[in-house]
Design a protein around this motif. Structure first.
Motif, PDB file in Angstrom:
ATOM      1  N   LEU A 129       0.820  -1.212   0.000  1.00  0.00           N
ATOM      2  CA  LEU A 129       0.000   0.000   0.000  1.00  0.00           C
ATOM      3  C   LEU A 129       0.858   1.268   0.000  1.00  0.00           C
ATOM      4  CD1 LEU A 129      -2.675  -1.128   2.626  1.00  0.00           C
ATOM      5  CD2 LEU A 129      -2.991  -0.942   0.145  1.00  0.00           C
ATOM      6  N   LEU A 130       1.937   1.253   0.782  1.00  0.00           N
ATOM      7  CA  LEU A 130       2.808   2.425   0.848  1.00  0.00           C
ATOM      8  C   LEU A 130       3.508   2.685  -0.486  1.00  0.00           C
ATOM      9  CD1 LEU A 130       4.704   2.515   4.279  1.00  0.00           C
ATOM     10  CD2 LEU A 130       3.202   4.243   3.294  1.00  0.00           C
ATOM     11  N   ARG A 131       3.870   1.597  -1.158  1.00  0.00           N
ATOM     12  CA  ARG A 131       4.563   1.739  -2.457  1.00  0.00           C
ATOM     13  C   ARG A 131       3.677   2.468  -3.451  1.00  0.00           C
ATOM     14  NH1 ARG A 131       6.005   2.639  -6.656  1.00  0.00           N
ATOM     15  NH2 ARG A 131       7.484   1.599  -8.047  1.00  0.00           N
ATOM     16  N   PHE A 132       2.381   2.206  -3.435  1.00  0.00           N
ATOM     17  CA  PHE A 132       1.465   2.916  -4.314  1.00  0.00           C
ATOM     18  C   PHE A 132       1.369   4.389  -3.923  1.00  0.00           C
ATOM     19  CE2 PHE A 132      -0.414  -1.182  -5.679  1.00  0.00           C
ATOM     20  CZ  PHE A 132      -0.430  -0.932  -7.042  1.00  0.00           C
ATOM     21  N   ALA A 133       1.388   4.660  -2.631  1.00  0.00           N
ATOM     22  CA  ALA A 133       1.218   6.031  -2.149  1.00  0.00           C
ATOM     23  C   ALA A 133       2.479   6.872  -2.339  1.00  0.00           C
ATOM     24  CB  ALA A 133       0.823   6.020  -0.675  1.00  0.00           C
ATOM     25  N   LEU A 134       3.654   6.259  -2.167  1.00  0.00           N
ATOM     26  CA  LEU A 134       4.910   7.010  -2.180  1.00  0.00           C
ATOM     27  C   LEU A 134       5.626   6.996  -3.525  1.00  0.00           C
ATOM     28  CD1 LEU A 134       6.295   5.873   1.294  1.00  0.00           C
ATOM     29  CD2 LEU A 134       5.082   7.978   0.724  1.00  0.00           C
ATOM     30  N   LYS A 135       5.203   6.137  -4.444  1.00  0.00           N
ATOM     31  CA  LYS A 135       5.786   6.097  -5.790  1.00  0.00           C
ATOM     32  C   LYS A 135       7.287   5.813  -5.791  1.00  0.00           C
ATOM     33  CE  LYS A 135       1.763   7.477  -7.318  1.00  0.00           C
ATOM     34  NZ  LYS A 135       0.819   6.554  -7.962  1.00  0.00           N
ATOM     35  N   GLY A 136       7.733   4.941  -4.903  1.00  0.00           N
ATOM     36  CA  GLY A 136       9.153   4.611  -4.892  1.00  0.00           C
ATOM     37  C   GLY A 136       9.472   3.551  -3.866  1.00  0.00           C
ATOM     38  N   THR A 137      10.267   2.549  -4.250  1.00  0.00           N
ATOM     39  CA  THR A 137      10.621   1.476  -3.324  1.00  0.00           C
ATOM     40  C   THR A 137      11.519   1.977  -2.200  1.00  0.00           C
ATOM     41  OG1 THR A 137      10.456  -0.172  -5.094  1.00  0.00           O
ATOM     42  CG2 THR A 137      11.699  -0.805  -3.133  1.00  0.00           C
ATOM     43  N   GLY A 138      12.502   2.833  -2.550  1.00  0.00           N
ATOM     44  CA  GLY A 138      13.403   3.378  -1.535  1.00  0.00           C
ATOM     45  C   GLY A 138      12.653   4.177  -0.483  1.00  0.00           C
TER      46      GLY A 138
END
Length: 206
Positions: A129-138
């Motif tokens: 879910l966070l990856r979708f929100a933050l647009k970045g794996t790092g």
């Protein structure tokens, strides 16, 4: 068409049974090492069901959406996220009320134990879910580390559990795996879209 629908239903039923059994197994293993949940206020069997039922439902939804490519009503998807977040809060702050301590020794624990594996699995959806929100794996991993440290600090200062450096590592690994799942979807040109109130997984043009 009927045979395909029956196959999907069968897969979902088997997934539900398997995920429920797996959640009960992991929770019972954790109970042995950590003691009764919330002292004696809730017996291990009831607590296992409390965690296993939403876990099974969430796994079924994930399999239906990402494996069987079934459209999921948006309200159901949001409901699953809400249930997951409540379960995560319960796991983090509800299973060791009245207990406080620190463990900064990374060798003081078995990385292959049920408790640590459960920590990883529990945070995979959060990473997703966070990856979708933050647009970045790092960024996802960095925020995951901050959230994990904050959760351990709350456990320590509020007497809600043992602040453990290994928990931070396992939680962060869960965030990373969740983010990598999104990267895998992107690599194969798959995208989640909302169409007519239903979440669908579609293949996009390069």
């Amino acid at each position: 068409m009927a045979a395909k629908r029956i196959t999907r239903i069968a897969v979902l039923c088997l997934t539900a049974v398997f995920s429920f059994a797996l959640a009960v197994f992991f929770y019972n293993r954790v109970q042995v090492s950590n003691g009764p949940l919330l002292g004696s206020s809730l017996d291990p069997g009831a607590a296992a069901v409390f965690i296993a039922v939403p876990t099974a439902l969430i796994v079924v939804l994930l399999v239906a959406f990402f494996v069987l490519r079934m459209a999921i009503p948006e309200v159901l998807a949001k409901g699953a996220v809400a249930v997951y977040l409540l379960m995560l809060l319960f796991i983090l702050f509800g299973k060791s009320v009245g207990v406080s301590g620190l463990n900064f020794d990374p060798t003081n624990g078995n990385l292959l134990s049920a408790g640590f594996i459960l920590n990883v699995l529990a945070f995979v959806p959060a990473g997703f879910l966070l990856r979708f929100a933050l647009k970045g794996t790092g960024r996802t991993v960095l925020v995951g580390i901050v959230l994990s440290v904050a959760a351990e600090a709350i456990q320590y200062f509020c007497y809600l559990g043992i602040a453990d450096i290994l928990d931070v590592a396992m939680n962060t690994l869960g965030f990373l795996l969740g983010a990598l799942c999104v990267d895998l979807l992107t690599k194969h040109n798959l995208k989640i879209v909302d169409e007519n109130g239903k979440m669908q997984l579609v293949k996009t043009e390069i």
